[in-house]
Design an enzyme around this catalytic site. Structure first.
Site, mmCIF file in Angstrom:
data_model
loop_
_atom_site.group_PDB
_atom_site.id
_atom_site.type_symbol
_atom_site.label_atom_id
_atom_site.label_comp_id
_atom_site.label_asym_id
_atom_site.label_seq_id
_atom_site.Cartn_x
_atom_site.Cartn_y
_atom_site.Cartn_z
ATOM 1 N N HIS A 260 5.710 7.923 -9.218
ATOM 2 C CA HIS A 260 6.708 7.706 -8.167
ATOM 3 C C HIS A 260 6.385 8.547 -6.937
ATOM 4 O O HIS A 260 6.369 8.053 -5.806
ATOM 5 C CB HIS A 260 8.093 8.057 -8.721
ATOM 6 C CG HIS A 260 9.190 7.912 -7.708
ATOM 7 N ND1 HIS A 260 9.645 8.970 -6.961
ATOM 8 C CD2 HIS A 260 9.869 6.826 -7.301
ATOM 9 C CE1 HIS A 260 10.588 8.537 -6.136
ATOM 10 N NE2 HIS A 260 10.755 7.241 -6.331
ATOM 11 N N CYS A 641 -0.157 -6.706 -4.573
ATOM 12 C CA CYS A 641 0.723 -5.747 -3.903
ATOM 13 C C CYS A 641 0.813 -4.445 -4.667
ATOM 14 O O CYS A 641 1.710 -3.656 -4.450
ATOM 15 C CB CYS A 641 2.101 -6.343 -3.688
ATOM 16 S SG CYS A 641 2.940 -6.768 -5.218
#
Lengths: 697, 697
Positions: A260, A641
């Site tokens: 993250h 992506c």
């Protein structure tokens, strides 16, 4: 020839060991036989700036090693450099070291002539080594010279001007990764630094700041006290976003290149060092320990996100500017490129950066990132904690107008370029506070008893959230959530279309593994979109000719191998290579940091598969998915992506595999554009197609 | 014809809607026109026992619905049954209902004649419906009759004796799943039951017991107090094993068909209901709530693991016995079967059960299950919590002799049949206590400070343990652990070989995704195995001719698609279809229970993919892996050791895909044997091969 790597390599490629390896025997020359001898190195252009000037050092009466050993101070080759060096160091003209041009002018002339000839022959800046033995010049070696990014750009552009090379060759001359030097601050190479730990180079750039351990302190220190901070966390989660966005950089003890922290930092263009396991972070005491050092809250450190270094104290950084050479070269890049480059952008500001770097659309807008904004997180939590559909709908009614204004902002910023919006992806527990005190606050705010909130929060707990109730699985359990998002997207799009914008939203459904998931979710999304269009037409009394497409992420192995079935219901594919890598390898990007070093050290992985696409494994699945998808739907638009969209070798793979576009962090867009151009030059698609055709026959 | 399922089906198979569907128009007969009329149902053999006797009910002056509606008591068809019924119900001969045989003897004779003819024609037990209209017999319907497992066996075996059918047909007559009825206790069908909740039917069988909420209480109540208990947990973990092994059955609130509780329970042959989300378990209060009921510790409940029912109080169960029919039929099964069937067994006692069910080897011994035994868990924890290799080696030295004796036990029990031993697989934190008080106990035992233990335990935490530091990743980070296991295996094998046993251990390396992992780990395992053999030979002064093989699990998509590379270093493959399903779908078996019902209700999955192999997705990967593996290593031995090995339709797939064996829980072995025999009859491999050859041309 006998080391284990060489042996394995031969085994793999069936090279007989008895072939042996070659040895070159060469006469020796001596630069240390007296003062009519010398040795040196030279560059046919300045490797720091790219300036077209002969550049280098030499030593009289010395051998090659002496020049680099640092015992004696080498002298400049050209008079101009010698004068300039002296001026910079404050040495008077009479005291300065003489240049080769002054000591041995004839030989200097011969040397520059040879350098020019070599440069012309090899059509690149040359790094040469020479020795002068008793007045006679010997060339020892020539090779293409290493250079800074700025020099690489200038040399490439200049050489096209000089007609030494053509534009495509100039494009091939820049290592895409090198562009990072031009896009992010770097440590001043002259400054001293005390490296105390090393983590993963998760997001490039360098920054100094005062250490803080939680996002709230980060925000307070920056906004109220005007400080510069570095956020240090064991790991980050979406709840830390507000602290990350104000920090100069981020350091985490856990997590890999696509954790993250890494993904968000790259998206924000901030430096990040992740997975720095040596840093023992203690939140209670507000400090972290590395070896013998203890860094307390407020202490200054510096991070180099390009090397992964954690450095004690403040180190000055250099902020580069993008000059005309950069613009010229990127113009040539876009002329030859066959792969489009989009950016991943979640908020209008990201989209703005993406446009500045010439992104050709948004390949991934993660709608959940909008959910964490302070003004809407409570409504989101109310929605999640609701016990039934009605409760969720009530909360969603508050969220829809906010999401709609987000989408308006994105569409406006992108001025008609395509925008792919992914419906909610993460498991719902990511939005729920974990601590009792936060739950109590929330309970007061939304008027639901603490016990009930606590129970609901616990019931959302998952053992393996990455493989849990997320992606389209949410859309199957709670259709009202996706419907609300589609409503927000389509309302924003209809308004803008009416205001004269060109617009065609691409709605993307994540984590599909079975065609029935996509059909189920896609059916009601289309229904909802058509409903919004019809209502808008009715309201405005004018038929809205609004086109939109509904496609899917391909991020699970099952989706890849059944892509022929999935393409029946998906109008485009976008490979989510982070998740696809996780599931293909069975490897969590958040946990792999713990043992990835064992893999790299033992040569089991050559590269972190989250940083550079695993072409022989994950790549096979991508190729299969494209082939099968286009069998069902010829001309199917296919993109990627995942974080790999900004990795040069992965971009090359995407070009060759026939993708339509890659999408990456805004700050990686120039790198991806360059990598795509290089791939197009090396492997033109016309040639690839002919080869594929020949193979089939 | 117009419902959404039919429409989708037609779409998929391109069946034009206008074809329509057929309608049959038929004359009606009446059994309710007077006392010379009747209606009834009959079975050509007893559907409960399989006895060869005409069996059924009828009603005078009635229509079909009246027989089943329960308003009037139907009368038996045969005199014998009428007498027997009256005797059982204590009704005198004069008061009893007359049989059809007595009321309408001629028609009865005609009916039995027709039943016999129909049975001979259809060569199966018939379930017929008839109506008598004014003395004339009409047959309304005949179909193959439903029957109990015991009846199915008896009828199949009898009919072979009667030369009505041949052995292969008899084998096809038994539904494999039905065998469960014969292998596990079932609820007495006559008993009343109050079902209060329903979970997943995770492990078949039925049991009553007093509710306990933790494994220690379970053990105390059973061992010290002689009680029967049912263990109720939110979820189970390997630390609960001692409690599970003494319980009659297990109920969990979370987890799917292949959750820890489900897998362990099936292995132990105990009933289990998992994923019962309605049960709100409160550990602190020692109770769980379902709707309005609150069940406290010590309360009696009953579980039916074949239906997933949770029942209030005690319900009597019936324990079946395996009779001669079973043995006869299983003999025929083994004659035609082409797929071998092994069992998953971790301890000698499991191996014994496996042998009793005629397993042909052990396909999976999970060595970690041995680690939880009370006498070794502390040494295991000491090994895990060690800071360095030396510390781990010291602890391993204590573990090796215990593991060696485990392996000796297994090998002895299996008497020369193949045994596949998997090296340590789960992430290390599974062995570490989570609670502070347990950590304090451990700290006192192994003499390491609590703080250090706590820190180490925290550093082992993972976000997605299923995708974490486990399987061969442990063997790469800590080679000493796998080496110790190989030493224990080979020492046990060498000793037994010398004692005259036939033995050839199969060492299996889990979670391989890249050939380099297998090469790295395989290389040092071979080295260690050869070292043990050499030392043993030296010590005993006799050269030991010990063969062993080193193979790998194929349980990651990457392993499947690169099987050609992996087969270079693996001498056998075993598909771990639980993990392969998890990664192919990106779906955690521990968490999917939360939303699987949404998938099943919406028809997105037809079956739980953890219960029945997903042939179109995971199956493709298995086929690719076999094809590529055997390209590199012709004749490569390939098996499956996931939970699917005991699922009939998955077994059929394994047969057709060309696997050598399936391996399943010992109690599923008969089911797998039967399913394999049926697959061989339906799709003989010779035919499959010819078809594959034709396809290639």
């Amino acid at each position: 020839w006998q080391n284990p790597r060489a042996v394995t390599y031969r085994e793999m490629y069936a090279i007989p060991a008895k072939w042996g390896t070659a040895v070159t025997v060469q006469a020796m020359v001596f630069g240390n036989l007296g003062d009519d001898c010398a040795t040196g190195v030279g560059f046919s252009r300045d490797p720091a700036t790219g300036e077209r000037a002969f550049y280098g050092d030499f030593l009289v009466n010395a051998q090659g090693e002496d020049v680099v050993a640092g015992i004696r101070t080498p002298q400049p080759l050209s008079q101009k450099a010698a004068i300039e060096d002296a001026r910079q160091q404050g040495i008077s003209e009479s005291d300065r070291l003489p240049a080769l041009e002054e000591v041995m002018p004839a030989l200097y002339k011969q040397l520059t002539g040879i350098a020019a000839r070599l440069e012309k022959h090899y059509r690149d800046m040359q790094d040469i080594e020479f020795t002068i033995e008793r007045g006679r010049l010997f060339m020892l070696q020539t090779r293409n010279g290493k250079r800074t990014a700025a020099a690489a750009l200038r040399i490439a552009v200049d050489m096209v001007g000089e007609k030494l090379i053509k534009k495509p060759e100039a494009v091939l001359r820049i290592a895409p990764e090198q562009l990072d030097q031009l896009l992010h601050p770097t440590l001043d190479p002259k400054a001293k630094k005390q490296v105390i730990a090393k983590g993963l180079p998760a997001s490039p750039g360098a920054a100094s700041g005062q250490v803080v351990f939680d996002p709230d302190t980060a925000e307070k220190w920056v906004k109220d006290m005007g400080r510069k901070v570095l956020l240090v966390r064991i790991e980050t989660s979406p709840e830390d976003i507000h602290g990350m966005s104000v920090s100069e950089g981020i350091l985490t003890a856990r997590g890999g290149m696509t954790s993250h922290a890494a993904v968000v930092a790259r998206g924000m263009g901030k430096c990040c060092v992740s997975g720095c396991g040596q840093a023992k972070i203690n939140y209670e005491r507000h400090e972290f320990a590395v070896g013998n050092h203890t860094i307390k809250e407020g202490d200054w450190i510096t991070l180099d996100g390009s090397t992964g270094e954690v450095i004690l104290g403040q180190v000055p950084t250099v902020r580069p500017t993008l000059n005309q050479d950069f613009k010229t070269l990127m113009g040539w890049v876009d002329e030859v490129r066959q792969l489009k480059v989009r950016a991943n952008a979640d908020i209008p500001n990201d989209a703005k950066v993406a446009r500045e770097f010439n992104a050709e659309g948004i390949g991934l807008c993660r709608t959940e990132h909008m959910f964490f904004e302070a003004d809407r997180i409570d409504a989101v939590r109310e929605m999640i904690l609701a016990d039934n559909e009605q409760g969720r709908k009530t909360a969603l009614a508050k969220i829809i107008p906010m999401q709609k204004s987000d989408f308006r902002g994105l569409f406006e910023e992108m001025k008609g370029l395509p925008v792919t919006i992914r419906l909610l992806d993460p498991p719902l527990h990511e939005f729920i506070p974990h601590k009792d005190e936060e739950l109590r606050d929330l309970s007061a705010k939304i008027g639901v008893s603490f016990e009930r909130l606590k129970r609901r929060a616990e019931s959302l707990h998952e053992f393996n959230p990455m493989l849990g109730h997320r992606g389209c699985r949410l859309g199957i359990s709670f259709p009202e959530i996706y419907k609300a998002q589609v409503q927000a997207i389509m309302e924003a799009a209809c308004e803008l279309l009416q205001e004269g914008y060109k617009i065609e939203p691409e709605i993307m459904i994540p984590l599909v593994g079975h065609w029935k998931e996509l059909k189920f979710v896609g059916d009601y999304c289309r229904e909802e979109a058509d409903r919004v269009i019809a209502e808008f037409s009715k309201k405005t009394g004018k038929k809205i000719a609004m086109k939109y497409t509904i496609g899917t992420m391909i991020e699970l192995p099952r989706a890849a191998i059944t892509a022929n079935e999935i393409a029946r219901y998906g109008e485009f594919f976008s490979f989510g290579t982070n998740d696809l890598t996780q599931t293909t390898f069975g490897l969590s990007r958040d946990d792999s940091g713990m043992f990835l070093k064992d893999y790299l050290e033992n040569g089991i992985y050559e590269k972190d598969p989250f940083a550079s696409l695993d072409q022989s494994g994950v790549g096979q699945l991508i190729e299969v998915a494209i082939e099968r998808g286009r069998e069902t739907r010829p001309g199917l638009k296919v993109g990627i992506c995942g974080e790999h969209g900004g990795d040069p070798s992965s971009v090359e793979f995407c070009h060759s595999a026939g993708l339509d576009y890659v999408s990456c962090s805004p700050y990686r867009v120039p790198i991806a554009r360059l990598a795509a151009a290089q791939a197009a030059i090396r492997h033109p698609r016309s040639v690839l197609k002919a080869k594929a055709k020949a193979r089939k026959k």
